[in-house]
Design an enzyme around this catalytic site. Sequence first.
Site, mmCIF file in Angstrom:
data_model
loop_
_atom_site.group_PDB
_atom_site.id
_atom_site.type_symbol
_atom_site.label_atom_id
_atom_site.label_comp_id
_atom_site.label_asym_id
_atom_site.label_seq_id
_atom_site.Cartn_x
_atom_site.Cartn_y
_atom_site.Cartn_z
ATOM 1 N N HIS A 281 4.448 -6.314 -4.913
ATOM 2 C CA HIS A 281 3.028 -6.541 -5.171
ATOM 3 C C HIS A 281 2.225 -5.281 -4.876
ATOM 4 C CE1 HIS A 281 1.742 -7.606 -0.800
ATOM 5 N NE2 HIS A 281 2.983 -7.157 -0.760
ATOM 6 N N TYR B 201 -11.326 -1.062 0.845
ATOM 7 C CA TYR B 201 -11.267 -0.655 2.257
ATOM 8 C C TYR B 201 -9.964 0.057 2.598
ATOM 9 C CZ TYR B 201 -8.000 -4.047 4.332
ATOM 10 O OH TYR B 201 -6.872 -4.731 4.709
ATOM 11 N N ARG B 202 -8.959 -0.091 1.738
ATOM 12 C CA ARG B 202 -7.697 0.643 1.893
ATOM 13 C C ARG B 202 -6.970 0.517 0.580
ATOM 14 N NH1 ARG B 202 -4.275 -3.765 5.646
ATOM 15 N NH2 ARG B 202 -3.014 -2.059 6.399
ATOM 16 N N ASP C 205 -0.333 -10.852 8.687
ATOM 17 C CA ASP C 205 0.532 -11.892 8.124
ATOM 18 C C ASP C 205 2.011 -11.549 8.194
ATOM 19 O OD1 ASP C 205 -1.003 -14.211 7.260
ATOM 20 O OD2 ASP C 205 -2.108 -12.788 6.033
ATOM 21 N N TYR D 88 0.819 -1.213 0.000
ATOM 22 C CA TYR D 88 0.000 0.000 0.000
ATOM 23 C C TYR D 88 0.856 1.269 0.000
ATOM 24 C CZ TYR D 88 -3.914 -3.154 1.009
ATOM 25 O OH TYR D 88 -4.854 -4.155 0.958
#
Lengths: 528, 528
Positions: free
Chosen positions: B390, B471-472, B146, B87
């Site tokens: 990613h 959601y983000r 995670d 993100y």
Amino acid sequence: MTASLAHIVHDPVLDRLEAVVGSERFYRTEEGVDSFGDPFWPSDDTTRRAGAVVEPETVEEVQAIVRIAAESGTPVWTFSQGRNNAYGGPGAVVGGSVLLSLRRMNKILDVDPERATALVEPGVRFFDMYDHLREQGLPLWSSAPDLGWGSIVGNALDHGVGYTVHGDHASRMCGLEVVLPDGELLRTGMGAMGRSGAWQAHPRAYGPSADGLFTQSSLGVVTKMGIWLMPEPECYLSGTIAVPRKEDLEPLIDAIRPLMLNGTIQNQPAIGHTLFVASIIDGAPSRAEVYDGPGPVPEEVVLPLAEQLGIGRWNMRFALYGPQGVVRAKMRRVREAVAHIAGVRVAGEEFAGSEVHEKAKDQNAQVQAGIPSLDLMKALDWYSGPGGGHLDFSVVTPLRGASATEVHAMMDREMAGTGIDWDPAMILSGRCMINVAQLYFHPEDNEKARRVFALAPGLVRSARELGYGVYRTHVALMDAAAAAYDFNDHAQLRLNERLKDALDPAGVLHPGKQGVWPARYRDALAGA
Amino acid sequence: MTASLAHIVHDPVLDRLEAVVGSERFYRTEEGVDSFGDPFWPSDDTTRRAGAVVEPETVEEVQAIVRIAAESGTPVWTFSQGRNNAYGGPGAVVGGSVLLSLRRMNKILDVDPERATALVEPGVRFFDMYDHLREQGLPLWSSAPDLGWGSIVGNALDHGVGYTVHGDHASRMCGLEVVLPDGELLRTGMGAMGRSGAWQAHPRAYGPSADGLFTQSSLGVVTKMGIWLMPEPECYLSGTIAVPRKEDLEPLIDAIRPLMLNGTIQNQPAIGHTLFVASIIDGAPSRAEVYDGPGPVPEEVVLPLAEQLGIGRWNMRFALYGPQGVVRAKMRRVREAVAHIAGVRVAGEEFAGSEVHEKAKDQNAQVQAGIPSLDLMKALDWYSGPGGGHLDFSVVTPLRGASATEVHAMMDREMAGTGIDWDPAMILSGRCMINVAQLYFHPEDNEKARRVFALAPGLVRSARELGYGVYRTHVALMDAAAAAYDFNDHAQLRLNERLKDALDPAGVLHPGKQGVWPARYRDALAGA
């Protein structure tokens, strides 16, 4: 701070408001307005009388009302049902306010049986939701507080509590629709999307979450709320734990805490004093028969009464839900956890989830299954005679026995010599508890009612000395309650004021609610 | 919207900021600044490079930094650890921002074993809390995502998730300390009292709750957070459910939903694709060995690989906690619930809670007990070679099988022909699920990275067509993500802007975060 009442029958602003809803949903006579008053406020004090009452049926009507208020500088006070009489009922802080009653916005807009959610308007009562779920034959339970006549929305917004797994009603909210003070319409959570497939499923949107801003709030009028329901469990056990001595309270709470933290008990248990339990037992002796002096019933009278009625000095109710095997395994844990308290009695009544509606007879068994009633009204009459009143003083502490006794000792000191009767109850959640002190009086006894309201700010200050604050209050005590939140020169209150001024520059919505005053009132106070 | 980078070594504002913390905690060289960059952003694009990095150690330093920024109009971007690379890591939306790194504010200020709470600074990592609890010998588990290198505070503020009973990290927050954009210090919840005995025990104060405003937010810098911990359970079962066919996903999710709603499963289960699970199995064939073409691995390759590795086409992990009898009764319910899916395999590994630290070996068993690791980093290397990157595209839907396949079909359509590899994972809660699509690329392949970032806004729009939002997101996609929340002409975003302007009139804190721009940037955009 209360404005003087200017009760105005001919007024162009009221005429505009009346035009929004029509005359049959607008009240401006004294008689009409007083039926929406604070029922326990001294009846000879009319300073808090409302100016008018308006009852919209649609969101557009709410928007129109709010816009007229903002344009004209008219203070508005919203209530959903306005049934929480211990905290002021429908009454406003500021006398002369226009009361915005949402009782007629009472539609259950959606119930989703698959995901156990509902979307409701603010006038929907706990009774209405219960009836709806039963009529539709849906295996869903909706959490309810001890009295079922209130609004689901209003109770959640006021941080109210119930007694199922969703007992913390503010945290079962999932998405709001809100009319902002300028009349703009907001939807929070996934409802912030124009076409949303997950409004009642996920509680947040993208970016800051404003939902909490609209609880205990003067920042908007909530016109829709998503809530979470509980699937009917296979098995439900309504349990009680009675302990015989006053000093058993601490070990009881401390024994229950681990069971709350590890999820053995999933609901919000409540602990009540002997007298509170006695007051709702059919056939129990009356208050006057038990003790005819003023003030709290003495300990030497309480204990024999508990013995006579077969109840404890402290009486806890709790619930277990799940497959029968899981419920029974949990019940064994509960019994083990309190076995060290001499004289403890643990009992449980087991129901198939589907049979609870027919078979649960007592208030404990009902309310922990979300079945609403008005049974607890009996307590008011027991203490003060028919039509009795009460004021609730509700302090939040950690879930710890010593904290409860600390608060009770403070109450004993403060109430000594006042001649005012009170009893303590506690509502337990995982890490904290609400310590409710119910102060009893009859609203026709204006002198006593006045004394009760006058001493409450001192209780707030004494609780603050212990490091504890109240979680909600009667409207007449909001400034006192807010003042106790004093970190960094009341930084929280000052933030609330900044938000208030930003969103409600006209300063008309719920002025004074939870101690938050708009700039124009603050300026007036500063100039006074 | 990104400002052009003006990388300034001699600047009076930077000198003032440096004076607050000293030169050893201030970075203004390109080399120093770039070590706090977005690691997966195309390396040949320097427009998002920061202007400087400042690392305060105290609340007072944070206040001083924020005040200098407001006075000088300097954009500031805060990160706690800045490890969420999918993100954007520590990267700001606006190039040239001063990065406010909270990594050195890393104290665990309190752990209360009795009520299972903690008070932490924002630099505290999941690893740090885990180590602390182990060192102190406390029987408490702290939920972790995670990857364990992130900040407990930062993850909760970004609505991150973990996999214990407190998996929804934003809802385990209990009380914040926040430096507001003008440098004022706020404490929320019971911390709003100067002397509070219940700050981490009860999540609300009196009046509106502002806590949600400081998540995914540019309205303040969180300097302390209360969180809830989970008591070590007597027994813990880490379970897996593997189903063999692509079309088994819907019945799997629909079978799990009732178990989530009724509390049989208390944690947040996750469902992963064959390849995601394969990518972290030691000794599994490499991506190149499995398939050497571009884009997603074809279905006809996936199924034999699943068979070869003995895993499912979909692989769910879940956890059960409690007394052994309760855990076993629950496990029977889980097995019964999915028994109708042909070829399903249900497995579970049972641990005594106290032994999990030594005995839990695989990532599933560890993370569902709150044991942090970096094992999932392997997946990135498996897909794209060492140092792989990613971008996560994370859509919220109701917890319903058909919703998951709807999203996956949309992704298949959008990704077809792009040559970009991706796989789906799902994180389940009671009523909703987060559908994560992981898009893989190597950050050294600038051309491909650029294509990945360029196609993401189209994914947001396609999800919106289905009624779903994210959601983000990565910082570079915040405007696109916010735009999808379009009810009533983006009423939520407009409210966020009003709150932004009210609390941050200088418009310096996190400009553009979650699509919320201060007035001066909005004006500039409107004028452009």
